[in-house]
Design an enzyme around this catalytic site. Structure first.
Site, short mmCIF file in Angstrom:
data_model
loop_
_atom_site.label_atom_id
_atom_site.label_comp_id
_atom_site.label_asym_id
_atom_site.label_seq_id
_atom_site.Cartn_x
_atom_site.Cartn_y
_atom_site.Cartn_z
N THR A 1 -31.26 -2.95 8.59
CA THR A 1 -30.14 -3.54 7.87
C THR A 1 -29.25 -4.42 8.75
OG1 THR A 1 -28.70 -1.62 8.29
CG2 THR A 1 -30.07 -1.57 6.29
N TYR B 1 -28.43 4.08 8.58
CA TYR B 1 -29.34 5.19 8.34
C TYR B 1 -30.73 4.64 8.01
CZ TYR B 1 -24.77 7.36 7.84
OH TYR B 1 -23.47 7.76 8.06
N CYS C 1 0.85 -1.19 0.00
CA CYS C 1 0.00 0.00 0.00
C CYS C 1 0.88 1.24 0.00
CB CYS C 1 -0.94 -0.01 1.20
SG CYS C 1 -2.16 1.33 1.15
#
Length: 482
Positions: A388, A377, A126
């Protein structure tokens, strides 16, 4: 100020010349009284169109304050911070944790912290994170000679090489013998407090590499022309010329040809909830389903088309580049039992061990894990008032399943119902072989969902991965202590 103010004076007085890597609104420049360097070419992510990445001016007050504090504390605003800004509640927790780990007085010298971050990020190739922490390492007075390669670093840091690669790629193989070698080295041994700090840093930056690749974050070196200060009044997508004003998190994505994707997923969630309510599943069947899912994960292959990364400046910071991810179930002659989560949990065991040896870090990590896991949300694409939690748990537990961690109270049959093959390929690649993540993978799953929702997925992947690595490392320390 949200971030702790007890940082070492060297870290506090870090020069403001550190490069910013994204565009900030002119109003914020005026508020902070500084001119912030800004990217002249491409945006923060190669996966997400620049116009979709809402700027600070479009965010709410909480997000604005968080980003200004981050700049004031770090001397920069990087692309990781910008993308996490889609979820300010999580960003707040992340910034406080990283600030504590890197800038507040603790067991490790500041130059060691940034060098360990370099080692961890380099293990996953990375360059974005490596470059950030090379700059930070020099800013806190690190010896430039160490950057010539791991062989040039102090022997004490070199002893971390094996644990770094194991945690990055096959954390289930770490044992108390690895821990004891680090603690008992005659001339270069670590204290327990130092080692906890080391392990948290390694797992933090391994998982942050996953987030970086998973979101397609672009390094400054990938932008034509690099960075240059521009006057706030100049042409800019952040001053209202090109970006529609809309609340943070309500970004857009092309949904052509994917009309029924979300509806099908919602229907599956509804049926699974009904099955839960109607009858329970035996422990034997739950165990069978876990083994089946673990075995099936072997056949979820990451991409063979690894994107090209110039690793010449990175490979010097770690050893054995041939050592990589290997599926949990493919460990040859070495038998590794399934990690039963109830035998060693973060909540009951890992948290207290970390907090005892490195005060306050356990609390900060716990808040960060909880923020990612519980973040919602109550929306899915264009649908509102959606629970969810079932989907979030499936993602989290699938990652832990790939790492050989089993929860007795979870029905692993739900994973195959909720996560399609494209999504599984993306998850496995981001978590296990992040450098292989491609835009095609990112585009292929949840095509009807917002980019902010996909960023949330990457927060889940990052935190689930970090917790899995930590569980194995802390179990090894516990076995040493007992």
């Amino acid at each position: 100020m949200r971030l702790a103010n007890s940082a070492n004076s060297t870290a506090r007085t870090r020069k403001r010349s550190v490069k910013a890597e994204f565009v900030v609104c002119s109003d914020c420049e005026q508020e902070m009284g500084v001119e912030i360097p800004r990217t002249l070419a491409q945006g923060p992510s190669e996966f997400i169109p620049e116009k979709e990445i809402l700027q600070l001016a479009s965010g709410d007050a909480e997000t604005r304050v968080l980003l200004m504090e981050a700049f004031a504390t770090l001397g920069r605003l990087d692309n990781v911070t910008l993308l996490m800004g889609f979820h300010p509640q999580y960003l707040d927790s992340f910034l406080k944790t990283e600030h504590y780990l890197m800038q507040v007085d603790g067991p490790l010298p500041y130059c060691y912290r940034h060098y360990i971050a370099i080692m961890a990020a380099a293990q996953h190739q990375c360059s974005y994170l490596v470059n950030l922490h090379v700059n930070d390492f020099l800013q806190v007075g690190g010896d430039p000679k160490w950057l010539a390669g791991l062989d040039s670093a102090p022997p004490k840091l070199q002893t971390l090489s094996q644990v770094n690669k194991i945690l990055a790629h096959r954390p289930w193989l770490i044992t108390k013998d690895h821990i004891e070698r680090l603690l008992r080295s005659e001339d270069h041994g670590w204290s327990l407090a130092e080692l906890i700090h080391v392990l948290v840093l390694l797992t933090h930056y391994h998982s942050l590499a996953s987030f970086t690749f998973g979101c397609g974050i672009i390094s400054a070196t990938h932008s034509d022309g690099g960075h240059s200060p521009r006057h706030p009044s100049g042409p800019d997508v952040t001053n209202g010329n090109s970006v529609d004003e809309q609340p943070l998190g309500h970004d857009r994505i092309d949904v052509t040809g994917t009309t029924f994707e979300v509806e099908a997923l919602l229907e599956k969630m509804k049926r699974l909830q009904e099955c839960r309510d109607e009858e329970g599943t035996s422990q034997e069947e739950m165990a069978t389903r876990f083994e089946r899912e673990k075995a099936e994960s072997l056949f979820v292959a990451t991409s063979d088309n690894e994107r090209w990364i110039d690793t010449r400046e990175i490979s010097r910071h770690f050893e054995d580049p041939s050592y990589g991810y290997q599926d949990f179930s493919r460990h040859g002659d070495q038998y590794v039992p399934t990690f039963r989560a109830q035998d060693y949990t973060w909540e009951d065991h890992g948290y207290s061990l970390v907090n005892r040896l490195y005060p306050d870090v356990g609390q900060l990590l716990d808040e960060k894990f909880q923020n990612a896991y519980n973040l919602t949300y109550n929306t899915m694409a264009m649908h509102k008032n959606v629970d969810t939690s079932m989907l979030r748990r499936a993602i989290w537990n699938y990652i832990h399943c790939m790492f050989g961690i089993r929860y007795d109270d979870y029905d692993y049959g739900e994973i195959n119902q909720l996560l399609d093959r494209n999504f599984k390929v993306y998850i496995k690649t981001v978590v296990c072989s992040p450098a292989k993540t491609t835009k095609g993978m990112y585009d292929s799953f949840w095509r009807q969902f917002k980019h902010s929702e996909k960023i949330h997925v990457n927060l889940l992947l990052m935190e689930a991965r970090m917790q899995a690595e930590l569980l194995y490392a802390l179990t090894a320390i516990t076995r040493h202590l007992t």
